[in-house]
Design an enzyme around this catalytic site. Structure first.
Site, PDB file in Angstrom:
ATOM      1  N   ALA A 215      46.718  37.383  35.262  1.00  0.00           N
ATOM      2  CA  ALA A 215      47.082  38.409  34.273  1.00  0.00           C
ATOM      3  C   ALA A 215      46.955  39.810  34.881  1.00  0.00           C
ATOM      4  O   ALA A 215      47.195  39.996  36.065  1.00  0.00           O
ATOM      5  CB  ALA A 215      46.258  38.257  33.007  1.00  0.00           C
ATOM      6  N   SER A 216      46.499  40.764  34.088  1.00  0.00           N
ATOM      7  CA  SER A 216      46.547  42.153  34.548  1.00  0.00           C
ATOM      8  C   SER A 216      45.606  42.444  35.714  1.00  0.00           C
ATOM      9  O   SER A 216      45.728  43.494  36.346  1.00  0.00           O
ATOM     10  CB  SER A 216      46.243  43.092  33.395  1.00  0.00           C
ATOM     11  OG  SER A 216      47.247  42.931  32.406  1.00  0.00           O
TER      12      SER A 216
END
Lengths: 368, 616
Positions: free
Chosen positions: B303-304
């Protein structure tokens, strides 16, 4: 066309000796596998009988052609055997931590056994070509050394110290037989002695040294080989003068003997038949070995002589090492007793060797 | 000459035969009649396991096993009746246990009950004379001192199986022996095991030892000192209570693993005597997979947190400058699709620093588009993703770094440009383990130096001083310049310490923390909105990531956290990072306050985690 002279000169004595040893072997094996508790392993006995059939057939095949063909095809036979060893290295079956077996359908084969014959043939071929009264120099021995070391290393890696050492012993015996120049011999022995020290102190690791020390001093490993040797000595010693009788060996029956049907089979025989039986077996081996040396010296062709000496050396070394081992005189390495120990590959090899000896024997008066 | 040699050899053999059979024959015959030489086994004590400070974590304890010898326990029914009150087992129970043993031998004692405990032992011993044929034997049992503690890391032992017996390194072992099955117990088996000893003994007709002929003493296994900090590990597990997830903490200066926790956990002591069927079933049927070490086996889209890698790649490949701003309207159009930013309203104009701090998706869609998948993949691999870190534990997962060639090979379908955009924000095919992310974070913290994760600090032979500590192993560097790395470090500082950072919740008063949040989608956003009810169901909620290191100016700890279905990186994982840092650096943090007075820490511990706003 079969020459009638083949029958005239056929070595009936050698055949009789072979059958005698074979019968003793089967009888002892029967006791070794059938008297065991909890489960008799009858299948092993049947298997060995089948291997006898195969071995005798192979022996017969070895009679059909002139042994001099072996001189011509020696390198090919050698190459095939080496390829089999390489194959085993990659695809062999693991049994008890080592890789020695080649599985071919219902039968499994130990190429390291067959390779012994191949080494004997190629060395006989080389020595017969260059033999002289002067003896071989170090430079001449380079090729035989390579021919011996290739199978030696391949077998050592399986690992099978016993068979690998046997290959070297056979080669050394043959080489000494064809004579080495005195200067070279001294140099060879001298350098070997000098080499041992640095190898022992710098090359070998502690556990490797430990293993070698155990070979010569089984009491140092009372839970492993030391225990086996003690049990083997008890089995042999308890046989006394006349033994406990067929199938009556308690050491054998109660599974106190390790590998009682393979490497330690002599203990079973000595326990059941006593000093008398064991002595007769040793005598029978001695007669067999003298007989085959006689064939060697009766042959007028150097290749045949050296070949027969090599075969004699193989059987003699296995006989001495195996019996010495079970009586606690020799290092415990897995070397089977020819004719007696359970094992198809070993039996096949022995019978092929007998076939070659007969071949040499019956063609001793012929020049083709 | 050959004949003479042969004759000599045979003479030696015959003489030996004569010696054994005729001279010593009587003695050997006697020995063979009694069959009296036996081998007895002496099991080696298994090595102990300690943490980095020498706190004992695993040792062995005695187990008192109750046996009955049938030939002495007569009458059996009466003996068992007298035994019953001491053991808490009913007479029927005892009788049934004795009868259930197949092929009883009068000489071989029958096991009635394992591990009866010291109290039962005391009463049985004191009533010895009333209990003929009842015997207590002592056996060593593995003892995990803190049940459930670091269960995945320490692992457990169990009885050897046929497959393990066939292995080359196990030739010394036999059926019934114990062997490491999982975790450190398995991976350090060769050190922990020790060497078996034994005795060659002569026994009499009753099987009692008359004489010891030889003894080979067993050699204890080595003591193992792990790099784990017990207090920190305990804290990590405490923080994960009630969640499914993992926490990994590393010393960035040398790669030593300080904590490696995975939750839910299990009690290793259950495995020592053989786990019961019910307990086993409960473990394998639990949807949160307690037996799985999520720190090294769990694979999640990063993810981020992946945006750190994308930023480094973009700077190093010069597709952006730190000053360049990109306008984020809340979505990005590419081809005929719209890629959304997590923040519907958009971030407005953002530069790199703000893009990291506020985790702007649109900015990184642009970055991904400019870099292309293969350049992204190069930097991801250089960061240690997509391959095992080589930690001394089994079952480690590889994770996945997708490339165009990989997709073609795997699915036969060509790479779509749009997929690069998903990869750039850490979604798509990307997969990473928490350990991989922790090691990467450590590398960022340690000026790009990458170390191999180290789990074993030192190993000591029994009764000896530990060997020198294992040296750290440098395995490479992040392929970026110091300037570029510093820019990204600044961005990570901004995430926690900055005004608009996504993880202000993770702040501490005295220590600056740098980090990055991440929220890994379990179900794609579109599907999510199609099914409103699914929103509340836990298994459809997003995974929360947080990577962090502290103190920002001289990092001593790097952390990666995943909380499965924790929804937001900041709210679910951020506080865990904060508490981990507090625990590890706590005592010294106070001392640092005075040195940092010129830069007062923000007082508010504001949460940016309202609603979906914490989406990293």
């Amino acid at each position: 066309m079969v020459d009638r002279r083949y029958f005239t000169y056929f070595d009936w004595g050698l055949l009789a000796l072979t059958f005698l040893l074979g019968l003793v072997g089967l009888m002892t094996l029967y006791s070794a596998v059938m008297a065991g508790v909890p489960t008799p392993q009858k299948a092993l006995f049947i298997k060995q009988l089948i291997w006898y059939g195969i071995g005798l057939a192979a022996m017969l095949v070895c009679l059909l052609f002139n042994y001099k063909l072996l001189e011509r095809w020696g390198l090919v036979i050698y190459a095939i055997c080496i390829l089999m060893l390489v194959w085993v290295m990659f695809f062999g079956k693991y049994v008890g931590g080592s890789r020695r077996w080649l599985i071919m359908g219902p039968v499994s084969l130990q190429p390291s056994e067959l390779v012994k014959i191949a080494v004997i043939i190629v060395l006989a071929r080389y020595y017969a070509k260059y033999v002289s009264s002067r003896g071989f120099s170090l430079r001449d021995l380079q090729i035989p050394a390579v021919l011996t070391l290739i199978p030696f290393i391949l077998i050592l890696r399986q690992p099978d110290l016993g068979t690998a050492g046997l290959v070297v012993l056979i080669a050394a015996t043959m080489t000494l037989f064809v004579k080495i120049e005195q200067r070279s011999l001294i140099l060879l022995i001298g350098s070997a002695v000098v080499m041992i020290f640095p190898v022992w102190f710098f090359v070998l690791k502690d556990y490797q040294k430990q293993r070698i020390l155990t070979l010569f001093n089984p009491e140092g490993d009372p839970l492993g080989t030391g225990y086996h040797i003690i049990q083997s000595k008890i089995a042999i010693g308890s046989g006394f003068l006349t033994g406990k009788g067929f199938l009556q060996g308690t050491q054998n029956a109660l599974s106190f003997l390790p590998e009682q049907h393979t490497d330690f089979i002599f203990s079973v025989l000595a326990e059941e038949w006593g000093f008398v039986g064991a002595f007769i077996l040793i005598l029978a081996f001695l007669v067999f070995l003298f007989w085959s040396l006689n064939i060697a010296f009766g042959c007028r062709d150097p290749f045949g002589t050296i070949l027969a000496v090599g075969i004699t050396a193989m059987i003699a070394w296995q006989f001495v090492i195996n019996i010495g081992m079970v009586m606690g005189l020799m290092p415990v390495v897995g070397v089977p007793l020819p004719f007696i120990s359970y094992g198809g590959s070993s039996l096949l090899t022995t019978l092929i060797c007998v076939g070659i000896l007969m071949n040499i024997s019956m063609r001793r008066f012929m020049f083709e | 000459m050959l004949m003479i040699a042969l004759l000599l050899a045979v003479m030696v053999l015959v003489l030996r035969l004569f010696y054994l059979q005729i001279i010593k024959g009587q003695e050997f015959r006697r020995l063979s009649l009694n069959n009296s030489i036996r081998l007895q086994n002496i099991d080696p004590p298994r090595g102990f396991i300690y943490d980095r400070h020498g706190t004992l974590l695993v040792d062995n304890r005695p187990s008192f096993d109750l046996f009955v010898s049938l030939k002495d326990a007569r009458p059996l029914a009466e003996t068992l009746a007298r035994l019953s009150p001491h053991t808490g087992l009913t007479v029927e129970d005892l009788t049934q246990r004795v009868q259930s043993v197949p092929r009883k031998s009068a000489f071989k004692p029958v096991l009635i009950e394992r591990d009866i405990g010291r109290d039962a032992l005391a009463t049985v011993e004191s009533h010895r004379y009333d209990l003929p044929g009842i015997d207590v034997q002592i056996r060593r049992l593995r003892n995990y001192i803190f049940p459930n503690f670091a269960a995945h890391l320490l692992g457990y032992i169990g009885e050897i199986n046929t497959k393990e017996l066939a292995l080359h390194e196990n030739t010394d072992l036999r059926m019934g022996d114990q062997i490491g099955k999982f975790g450190v117990e398995k991976s350090l088996e060769q050190y922990l095991r020790g060497e078996r000893g034994g005795r060659q003994v002569e026994v009499n007709a009753n099987g009692q030892v008359v004489r010891v002929l030889h003894t080979v003493y067993a050699r204890s296994g080595h003591s193992v000192y792990l790099t784990i900090d017990r207090a920190l590990q305990e804290k990590a597990e405490e923080l994960l209570t009630g969640e499914a997830g993992a926490v990994v903490a590393v010393d960035p200066q040398n790669g030593e693993i300080l904590a490696l926790a995975s939750n839910p956990s299990f009690d290793q002591n259950d495995f020592v005597t053989g786990i019961t069927t019910e307990k086993w079933r409960a473990l394998i049927e639990n949807p949160d997979r307690p037996l799985n070490n999520k720190a090294i086996q769990g694979e999640y889209p990063p993810a981020s947190t992946y945006k750190i890698i994308a930023s480094l790649a973009a700077l190093q490949e010069k597709v952006i400058t730190p000053e360049e701003t990109i306008f984020c309207p809340g979505y990005h159009r590419f081809g005929n699709r719209t890629y959304r930013c997590w923040r519907r309203g958009g971030h407005g104009k953002v530069d790199l620093n703000q893009a990291i701090a506020r985790s702007c998706d649109v900015y990184f869609y642009q970055v991904g588009q400019r870099l292309g998948i293969d350049r992204l993949a190069f930097y991801a691999r250089s960061a240690g993703l997509g391959k095992r870190t080589g930690i001394a534990l089994g079952h480690e997962s590889r994770g996945l770094v997708p490339t165009a060639a990989w997709k073609k090979r795997k699915t036969g379908i060509a790479w779509q440009e749009g997929e690069t955009l998903s990869v750039a924000i850490g979604q798509g095919f990307n997969l990473a383990t928490p350990l991989q992310m922790a090691m990467f974070t450590a590398a960022v913290a340690n000026d790009g130096k990458r170390y191999q994760p180290l789990l074993v600090k030192k190993i000591a032979k029994a009764g000896e001083q530990p060997s020198a500590a294992r040296p750290p192993k440098l395995i490479g560097r992040l392929p970026v310049t110091d300037i570029n790395l510093a820019l990204v470090q600044k961005g990570m500082w901004e995430v926690v310490q900055g005004e608009k950072g996504t993880a202000r919740i993770a702040r501490l008063k005295q220590i600056d923390i740098s980090g990055k949040t991440g929220t890994a989608q379990v179900v794609s956003l579109d599907k999510f909105e199609e099914n409103e009810e699914a929103k509340d169901e836990r298994r459809f909620k997003d995974h929360a990531w947080f990577i962090a290191y502290a103190p920002s100016e001289a990092p001593r700890i790097a952390i990666a956290i995943i909380v499965e279905h924790g929804e937001h990186g900041s709210s679910a994982a951020g506080p865990i990072a904060r508490e981990m840092v507090r625990t590890y650096l706590g005592p010294e943090a106070d001392a640092q306050v005075s040195a940092r007075t010129e830069k007062p820490a923000p007082a508010e511990d504001a949460s940016a985690a309202g609603g979906r706003g914490g989406h990293g």
